[in-house]
Design a protein around this motif. Structure first.
Motif, PDB file in Angstrom:
ATOM      1  N   ASP A 191       1.774  -7.951 -15.686  1.00 36.93           N
ATOM      2  CA  ASP A 191       2.210  -6.811 -15.528  1.00 36.93           C
ATOM      3  C   ASP A 191       3.546  -6.431 -16.911  1.00 36.93           C
ATOM      4  OD1 ASP A 191       2.368  -4.192 -14.144  1.00 36.93           O
ATOM      5  OD2 ASP A 191       4.418  -4.415 -14.032  1.00 36.93           O
ATOM      6  N   GLU A 235      -0.839  -2.697 -16.229  1.00 35.47           N
ATOM      7  CA  GLU A 235      -1.236  -4.064 -15.610  1.00 35.47           C
ATOM      8  C   GLU A 235      -2.577  -4.404 -16.260  1.00 35.47           C
ATOM      9  OE1 GLU A 235      -0.564  -5.513 -11.039  1.00 35.47           O
ATOM     10  OE2 GLU A 235      -1.631  -3.368 -11.318  1.00 35.47           O
ATOM     11  N   GLU A 294      -6.082 -10.275  -4.602  1.00 34.63           N
ATOM     12  CA  GLU A 294      -4.049  -9.916  -3.719  1.00 34.63           C
ATOM     13  C   GLU A 294      -3.816 -11.555  -3.551  1.00 34.63           C
ATOM     14  OE1 GLU A 294      -6.139  -8.876   0.204  1.00 34.63           O
ATOM     15  OE2 GLU A 294      -5.961  -6.700  -0.310  1.00 34.63           O
ATOM     16  N   ASP A 297      -1.923 -11.247  -6.990  1.00 29.34           N
ATOM     17  CA  ASP A 297      -0.872 -10.120  -7.423  1.00 29.34           C
ATOM     18  C   ASP A 297      -0.409 -10.188  -6.691  1.00 29.34           C
ATOM     19  OD1 ASP A 297      -0.965  -7.345  -8.207  1.00 29.34           O
ATOM     20  OD2 ASP A 297      -0.398  -7.065  -5.664  1.00 29.34           O
ATOM     21  N   LYS A 298      -0.002 -11.404  -5.354  1.00 32.34           N
ATOM     22  CA  LYS A 298       0.836 -11.671  -4.187  1.00 32.34           C
ATOM     23  C   LYS A 298       2.368 -12.475  -5.357  1.00 32.34           C
ATOM     24  CE  LYS A 298       3.629 -12.770  -1.313  1.00 32.34           C
ATOM     25  NZ  LYS A 298       4.508 -13.730  -1.827  1.00 32.34           N
ATOM     26  N   TYR A 301       3.949 -10.126  -7.591  1.00 30.20           N
ATOM     27  CA  TYR A 301       5.153  -9.631  -7.154  1.00 30.20           C
ATOM     28  C   TYR A 301       6.682 -10.447  -6.812  1.00 30.20           C
ATOM     29  CZ  TYR A 301       7.605  -7.830  -2.810  1.00 30.20           C
ATOM     30  OH  TYR A 301       9.137  -7.627  -2.121  1.00 30.20           O
ATOM     31  N   ASP A 302       5.588 -11.685  -6.527  1.00 30.27           N
ATOM     32  CA  ASP A 302       6.796 -13.469  -6.469  1.00 30.27           C
ATOM     33  C   ASP A 302       7.043 -13.211  -7.963  1.00 30.27           C
ATOM     34  OD1 ASP A 302       6.480 -14.002  -3.974  1.00 30.27           O
ATOM     35  OD2 ASP A 302       4.767 -15.553  -4.812  1.00 30.27           O
ATOM     36  N   LYS A 304       7.957 -11.029 -10.141  1.00 29.57           N
ATOM     37  CA  LYS A 304       8.935  -9.388  -9.786  1.00 29.57           C
ATOM     38  C   LYS A 304      10.005  -9.972  -9.416  1.00 29.57           C
ATOM     39  CE  LYS A 304       5.857  -6.847 -12.925  1.00 29.57           C
ATOM     40  NZ  LYS A 304       6.567  -6.470 -14.276  1.00 29.57           N
ATOM     41  N   GLN A 305       9.687 -10.618  -7.938  1.00 25.96           N
ATOM     42  CA  GLN A 305      11.301 -10.312  -7.539  1.00 25.96           C
ATOM     43  C   GLN A 305      12.010 -12.091  -7.761  1.00 25.96           C
ATOM     44  OE1 GLN A 305      10.946  -7.926  -5.437  1.00 25.96           O
ATOM     45  NE2 GLN A 305      11.531  -8.949  -3.947  1.00 25.96           N
ATOM     46  N   ARG A 308      11.832 -11.400 -13.366  1.00 27.73           N
ATOM     47  CA  ARG A 308      10.482 -10.893 -13.746  1.00 27.73           C
ATOM     48  C   ARG A 308      10.548 -12.382 -15.419  1.00 27.73           C
ATOM     49  NH1 ARG A 308      12.816  -6.244 -11.941  1.00 27.73           N
ATOM     50  NH2 ARG A 308      10.836  -4.596 -11.659  1.00 27.73           N
ATOM     51  N   TYR A 314       0.314 -18.731  -7.104  1.00 30.22           N
ATOM     52  CA  TYR A 314       0.047 -18.527  -5.201  1.00 30.22           C
ATOM     53  C   TYR A 314      -0.541 -19.433  -4.550  1.00 30.22           C
ATOM     54  CZ  TYR A 314      -2.068 -17.267  -0.958  1.00 30.22           C
ATOM     55  OH  TYR A 314      -2.617 -17.566   0.272  1.00 30.22           O
TER      56      TYR A 314
END
Length: 321
Positions: A191, A235, A294, A297-298, A301-302, A304-305, A308, A314
């Motif tokens: 992303d 994305e 997913e 994707d998780k 998200y990590d 990003k949090q 970045r 995962y």
């Protein structure tokens, strides 16, 4: 059963009038009949070729091939057919079509017919040459159009990568393969960081250029056997086949560094961008393709949090790389 009429028994005016090439060769491949169609397209008058070997005038006809191909005419008294899909032409004639035609040489269908003597022997045979250039070009055009439509249905117009629908179809196949085999594969989600800010600051055309730049980097970094697609907006989704996550991280890091180092020029301005990535190696814990995606994707998200411009892996305990 009556033998077919020999061209020698047909008036020369009729042989010359038909819009089909008529050539009669004896068993030694010397020319006996050469009609007006052949004269016009080859620019060889009958008196210049009759009595001579056909190979002396048409080097594109391989003598060994021709003797083998015409074998059934003499041995079995059976016609032989050559269609343009197998061989574009027997005689190399110009296409004789308008400048806009995309063929330089004539497409031909050819029939070789045995000419049986009264005693049942075949001492000569007739070659009939049909100009099928228009039909061939039409068929080729339809095939090309079908290929283009097939490609358009699979490829994202902006990036040249697979579109989401087709990528998902291939992803489902990759998931089934991963379940059957022991070789690992890794899903990766990518992303563009703060992409909305790029669009708001520089405009949507600039945003498209950034998307295209990232797509080009992805193409450079993945193999032909990998599966890369534009998943939506900014994305991207990638399946690295036969790659454990330990190897996939090398690819992720290469893409991330290249993105960070790649400026995008738009209307005199230089745009810098970074990306975040999430990786998930296939595990039998994933009960469906969506569950596997997913997980990636998780991990995204990590990333990003976590600030970045990085990748995360995962794990079932959701520990960040």
């Amino acid at each position: 059963m009556e033998n077919p009429a020999s061209p020698h028994s047909i008036p020369a005016e009729l042989i010359d009038a038909i819009d089909v090439g008529i050539v009669v060769l004896d068993k030694h491949f010397r020319v006996e009949v050469w009609n007006k169609f052949m004269e016009n397209h080859a620019s060889i008058a009958p008196k210049a070729i009759i009595g001579d070997l056909i190979f002396n005038h048409f080097p594109e006809i391989d003598e060994g091939w021709m003797r083998v191909k015409s074998g059934p005419v003499f041995n079995l008294r059976s016609p032989v057919f050559i269609i343009w899909e197998q061989r574009q032409y027997l005689f190399k004639f110009g296409a004789n079509r308008p400048v806009t035609c995309d063929a330089t040489d004539m497409y031909q269908n050819v029939t070789m017919v045995p000419l049986v003597n009264d005693d049942g022997a075949v001492e000569r045979f007739c070659i009939m040459v049909y100009d099928v250039t228009d039909q061939a070009l039409s068929k080729r055009g339809m095939a090309r159009l079908n290929d283009e439509l097939k490609t358009a249905s699979r490829v994202d117009g902006l990036t040249g990568l697979f579109n989401r629908r087709y990528w998902q179809e291939r992803f489902e196949q990759a998931f089934k393969l991963a379940k059957r085999q022991d070789t690992p594969s890794t899903a990766m989600m990518v992303d563009i960081d703060h992409f909305k800010k790029v669009n708001d600051t520089y405009g949507h055309q600039a945003g498209d250029k950034v998307i295209q730049a990232l797509a080009a980097l992805i193409k450079r970094c993945v193999r032909e056997t990998d599966l890369a697609g534009r998943y939506g907006g900014e994305e991207f989704a990638i399946i690295l086949t036969d790659s454990p996550v330990s190897c996939a991280t090398t690819v992720a890091q290469r893409i991330r560094r290249l993105a960070e180092a790649t400026p995008v020029e738009h209307e005199g301005q230089t745009i810098r961008f970074t990306i975040s990535l999430g990786l998930a190696e296939f595990s039998h814990d994933a009960k469906s393709p969506l569950a596997w995606l997913e997980q990636a994707d998780k991990a995204l998200y990590d990333s990003k949090q976590g600030g970045r411009n990085r990748y995360s892996i995962y794990t079932s305990s959701e520990n960040e790389e």
